[in-house]
Design an enzyme around this catalytic site. Sequence first.
Site, PDB file in Angstrom:
ATOM      1  N   PRO A  95      27.692 -15.830  87.925  1.00  0.00           N
ATOM      2  CA  PRO A  95      28.497 -15.380  88.998  1.00  0.00           C
ATOM      3  C   PRO A  95      28.535 -13.743  88.810  1.00  0.00           C
ATOM      4  O   PRO A  95      29.718 -13.117  88.797  1.00  0.00           O
ATOM      5  CB  PRO A  95      29.905 -15.837  88.675  1.00  0.00           C
ATOM      6  CG  PRO A  95      29.936 -16.073  87.501  1.00  0.00           C
ATOM      7  CD  PRO A  95      28.463 -16.636  87.098  1.00  0.00           C
ATOM      8  N   CYS A  96      27.615 -13.185  89.188  1.00  0.00           N
ATOM      9  CA  CYS A  96      27.372 -11.750  89.258  1.00  0.00           C
ATOM     10  C   CYS A  96      28.286 -11.141  90.445  1.00  0.00           C
ATOM     11  O   CYS A  96      28.602  -9.853  90.296  1.00  0.00           O
ATOM     12  CB  CYS A  96      26.070 -11.457  89.297  1.00  0.00           C
ATOM     13  SG  CYS A  96      25.072 -11.722  90.750  1.00  0.00           S
TER      14      CYS A  96
END
Length: 156
Positions: free
Chosen positions: A119-120
């Site tokens: 989850p950047c």
Amino acid sequence: METAYIKTPLGIAKIIGDENGVSEISVYNEGTVSAEIPTVLQDAVLQLNDYFERKRTDFDFKLNPKGTEFQQKVWKALLEVPYGKTRTYLEQSKLLGDVKAIRAVASANGKNPLWIVVPCHRVIGTDGSLTGYAGGLWRKKWLLEHENPTAQQSLF
């Protein structure tokens, strides 16, 4: 390597992987959806669909991203950012042990090959701004709102 294309609310997701795990998930504005999903990608497709239907907040299919040792370290740290929460690039750098590595951390985030799953999109600027997202800032905004919807306020 097997490939599948699925429709998501944010475009067509391309998923690549084999028996060693999923190595890439990316998103495109348009494309053709796969008529059949390869067996090795079915769990990833199911879990991504569940995510978009708000039935899932994390993923447990096997991952096999390709990257440098440093990139792998950054991506592993991203997996620790909880669903519905954000962390700044500076906080990420501190957690990785080098506050001066903020640009390198941001660069590694930008090379994340596993859209949504790593989850950047949960990493934001120190001032709270939605900076740097390879999929487009509008997608980052959508994902953060999807993971942390604002409850409707009562008018009375």
